[in-house]
Scaffold this active site. Structure first.
Site, PDB file in Angstrom:
ATOM      1  N   HIS A  37      26.022   9.681  47.784  1.00  0.00           N
ATOM      2  CA  HIS A  37      26.115   9.255  45.761  1.00  0.00           C
ATOM      3  C   HIS A  37      25.808  11.214  46.351  1.00  0.00           C
ATOM      4  CE1 HIS A  37      24.689   5.147  46.191  1.00  0.00           C
ATOM      5  NE2 HIS A  37      25.313   5.609  45.026  1.00  0.00           N
ATOM      6  N   LYS A 106      19.135  -4.315  47.818  1.00  0.00           N
ATOM      7  CA  LYS A 106      18.386  -5.290  47.385  1.00  0.00           C
ATOM      8  C   LYS A 106      17.706  -4.416  46.099  1.00  0.00           C
ATOM      9  CE  LYS A 106      15.757  -3.612  50.399  1.00  0.00           C
ATOM     10  NZ  LYS A 106      13.876  -2.917  50.828  1.00  0.00           N
TER      11      LYS A 106
END
Lengths: 199, 294
Positions: A37, A106
């Protein structure tokens, strides 16, 4: 509802999904977490494209364990999801700039990501955390790896998935997030629990 | 003590801890699955139980995050001829396990993030020594994943905040953690001591088996009270709602300064990973499996 989808995903593919639906995936999945990212977005500012095309892609928040087999090819040993909230501050821009259609992770993501998913047409798919040996069964072959210089967990692994799931839609492209629903209900329950504890 | 025996034992402990869950944890997870009252809870717990079977059957890591490595060495330290040889042996076993199990190379420099690739660096693996007069050396491998370790909290409360302040702090921490530490979790709580002691005993409490209550009545009552309270919050497996949120709560305490009240929370994920072996001077090795307590 249960869906079996093939990557790359179209906007139509993801718009039909709603929180609570179950998805199984076939096709290419890219892993990417903190460093991917950071560097993809930094590169973009300098006009550099990332080494893979994320348009229509499934981005898996995962730092897998990979091993080279006797033929010298990479194989997946264990590959469960990492905690997605670490990417909270970067994900909205990542979705907007790279047109990712699904994120597997998650623990859920915060409101700006929910909003980016609603605006640009993307979903968040929850995979059971820690269930990395089970997940590896749906990740058949490793097609390649980029940015391995960031280390095994932080690289972009290009993996071919087959019947990969079950993945639960945790955030849909209509502004609903099971995590914020649960969060609100927890706040309500906490009031009762605190009263019981006399605090 | 024969360093070869130690290396083999530590290697096996590293593999056991990474590729399986202790019996007490598996039992608690199975109970939770049987009691599951909604589809999402059932689905997550089913995946967890299937994953345990695959990982144990194939000797494959349960989770891709095989953690950073914390060791507890309890027993007669005099059985070791040299502490530096012992620590070198542990590092050798860890390096081998990283390659052969394999474990994910997780240890990086905190600023440059450079990864040496072998899980070894300044301060890691971390070895805690607990010297006793026992005729053996007990080694526990305690791999700690980041998902749960990142959900660590400590505060210096004021004495006037008391027990209410402690309960409030623990609830806040669990709510803040949500689904991030891979619930159903195990919560370790350290009360008192100093800032470092509080976190240390919180972490050490995670070594206790599921269902084990503190020997002192008041502390045991606090454990049960907090366990019930947390499970009433409805965070649920993976933070997707329902129950359980936590398999157990363990509390440890230490006396503290009259002017302070330190509190620490250390979270463990559903895997409850750990493995222990007892080595005698003769070289005899016994692997210890924790049992679920009632």
């Amino acid at each position: 509802m249960e869906y079996r989808l093939k990557t790359p995903l179209s906007e139509e593919d993801v718009r039909k999904l709603h929180v609570g639906d179950v998805v199984y995936l076939d096709g290419i999945v890219y892993t990417g977490r903190d460093e991917v990212h950071i560097h993809a977005l930094e590169g973009l500012k300098e006009g550099k494209k990332p080494p893979v095309d994320f348009a229509g892609s499934v981005l898996f928040h995962c730092g897998p364990i990979m091993r080279k087999n006797e033929e010298g090819n990479w194989e997946v040993v264990a590959a469960g999801p990492t905690t997605s909230s670490r990417m909270n501050s970067l994900e909205p821009e990542f979705i907007e700039k790279f047109h990712v259609r699904a994120i597997i992770g998650k623990g859920g993501m915060s409101q700006p990501t929910v909003e980016a998913m609603r605006k640009h047409g993307a979903v968040y798919l929850s995979l059971t955390g820690g269930a990395a040996a089970l997940a590896a069964r749906g990740l058949k072959t490793v097609k390649g790896v980029e940015w391995l210089e960031f280390g095994m967990p932080e690289a972009i692994w290009i993996i071919v998935a087959e019947n990969f799931g079950p993945l639960l839609v945790g955030i849909d492209s209509h502004g609903r997030s099971i995590y914020s629903d649960v969060g609100k209900s927890v706040e309500e329950k906490a009031k009762i629990v605190r009263k019981k504890l006399g605090i | 003590m024969d360093m070869k025996v130690i290396e083999e034992t530590v290697f096996r402990l590293l593999a056991d801890a990474s590729t399986g869950v202790p019996p007490d944890v598996k039992e608690a997870l199975t109970e939770a699955y049987k009691a599951a009252d909604n589809d999402m809870v059932k689905m997550n717990l089913k995946a967890i139980l299937q994953n345990i079977d695959i990982a144990m059957g194939e000797r494959r890591p349960l989770c891709q995050d095989t953690g950073v490595h914390i060791f507890f060495v309890r027993g007669n330290i005099k059985l070791l001829d040299s502490i530096s040889d012992f620590e070198e042996t542990i590092k050798n076993a860890l390096e081998r396990a990283t390659k052969e199990v394999p474990l994910r190379p997780n240890a990086v420099h905190p600023i440059t993030r450079k990864n040496p690739g072998n899980n070894i660096g300044v301060g890691l693996p971390h070895i805690n020594y607990i010297p006793t007069d026992d005729p053996w050396l007990e080694i526990t491998v305690f791999p700690k994943g980041a998902g749960s370790e990142n959900m660590s909290f400590m505060a210096m409360l004021t004495p006037s905040q008391g027990l209410k302040g402690i309960k409030n702090f623990v609830l806040d921490c669990v709510i803040k953690s949500g689904g991030k530490p891979c619930p159903p979790t195990i919560i370790g709580i350290g009360i008192g001591g100093t800032s470092d002691i509080a976190m240390h005993i919180a972490k050490e409490s995670l070594l206790r088996p599921i269902g084990d209550r503190h020997p002192e009545k008041d502390m045991a009552k606090l454990e049960e009270e907090l366990l019930n309270a947390i499970n009433e919050l409805g965070i649920g497996p993976m933070g997707m709602g329902g129950s359980p949120t936590t398999l157990d709560v363990h509390v440890e305490y230490a006396y503290c300064h009259t002017a302070s009240l330190p509190i620490a929370v250390n979270t463990q994920c559903w895997t409850g990973r750990k493995a222990t072996a007892r080595i005698r001077e003769s070289g005899e090795v016994e692997y210890i499996k924790p049992e679920r307590r009632r």
